[in-house]
Design a protein around this motif. Structure first.
Motif, PDB file in Angstrom:
ATOM      1  N   LEU A 148      68.683 -32.875  32.878  1.00 13.05           N
ATOM      2  CA  LEU A 148      68.958 -31.614  32.191  1.00 13.05           C
ATOM      3  C   LEU A 148      68.640 -30.387  33.035  1.00 13.05           C
ATOM      4  N   SER A 149      67.948 -30.569  34.143  1.00 12.16           N
ATOM      5  CA  SER A 149      67.620 -29.425  34.997  1.00 12.16           C
ATOM      6  C   SER A 149      68.451 -29.386  36.273  1.00 12.16           C
ATOM      7  N   VAL A 150      68.643 -30.527  36.913  1.00  8.30           N
ATOM      8  CA  VAL A 150      69.326 -30.556  38.206  1.00  8.30           C
ATOM      9  C   VAL A 150      70.810 -30.211  38.078  1.00  8.30           C
ATOM     10  N   LEU A 151      71.489 -30.777  37.086  1.00 10.40           N
ATOM     11  CA  LEU A 151      72.928 -30.528  36.952  1.00 10.40           C
ATOM     12  C   LEU A 151      73.247 -29.051  36.698  1.00 10.40           C
ATOM     13  N   PRO A 152      72.606 -28.398  35.717  1.00 10.08           N
ATOM     14  CA  PRO A 152      72.875 -26.965  35.530  1.00 10.08           C
ATOM     15  C   PRO A 152      72.471 -26.132  36.742  1.00 10.08           C
ATOM     16  N   LEU A 153      71.374 -26.513  37.398  1.00 13.64           N
ATOM     17  CA  LEU A 153      70.927 -25.784  38.580  1.00 13.64           C
ATOM     18  C   LEU A 153      71.986 -25.837  39.674  1.00 13.64           C
ATOM     19  N   GLY A 154      72.559 -27.014  39.877  1.00 14.96           N
ATOM     20  CA  GLY A 154      73.590 -27.158  40.895  1.00 14.96           C
ATOM     21  C   GLY A 154      74.791 -26.271  40.624  1.00 14.96           C
TER      22      GLY A 154
END
Length: 203
Positions: A148-154
């Motif tokens: 839930l953090s890495v995908l939106p961050l990317g």
């Protein structure tokens, strides 16, 4: 856009509609980077930008190395080996598009954009199915938080990279685009290594 709409009008429409701009780029072999940036990217000081393209390949190799565990303990039906192989190819395509042919017209840009788009959509689909436990084993809090953090961050890093590129800020571009290249791969590598380290998930 209407067939009667002129080229300049269509360009303005794409500039104001990100989705149309994105769809058009998937069919366009031209580089989105100014031609003058090619020589600057080859300078030694920007080694990290060139290296960042290999992040996808590194993630692909890790996924392939972990594929037996993933097939056994995470999901038996998800094509881990196919995704891993495509990620390895993505790293090569990314280097060709963003380093070798940057600022030039090349089919490498078509391959890079279409493959990156497909793999990004694939990652979001896998994340959603994993969280809903549709064909996937249960995740712990660390795994769920990583998704839930890495995908939106990317995605945010990608759009920031695009913003500074359109503004003509070369120095900011190489930094933000390098971070975009590395966010998904590093997050994915940590996720898979952690997943293997905890063994079989708790039912």
């Amino acid at each position: 856009p209407s067939p009667q709409m002129g080229g300049a009008a269509r360009a303005r429409l794409h500039d104001t509609h990100p989705v149309l701009d994105w769809l058009a780029s998937l069919q366009n072999p031209k580089s989105t980077v100014p031609p003058g940036w090619n020589a600057r990217i080859q300078q030694d000081r920007y080694w990290y930008y060139r290296f960042s393209c290999s992040g996808y390949s590194l993630l692909g190799f890790v996924m392939l190395a972990c594929s037996i565990h993933l097939e056994t303990h995470v999901s038996q039906w998800w094509p881990w080996r196919l995704e891993g192989s495509l990620l390895v190819i993505q790293g090569v395509a990314s280097y060709c598009s963003d380093v070798v042919f940057v600022g030039k017209t090349s089919t490498a840009h078509l391959i890079d954009r279409n493959l990156a788009t497909s793999l990004t959509l694939c990652a979001f689909a896998r994340c959603a199915l994993n969280i809903m436990r549709l064909g996937f084993s249960r995740m712990d809090a660390i795994q769920a938080g990583g998704h839930l953090s890495v995908l939106p961050l990317g995605v945010l890093l990608y759009f920031q990279s695009k913003t500074v590129r359109l503004a003509g800020d070369f120095d900011a571009f190489v930094i933000w685009h390098s971070l975009w290249h590395l966010a998904f791969p590093l997050g994915g590598i940590l996720y898979y290594l952690y997943t293997v380290s905890i063994g079989a998930p708790v039912a």
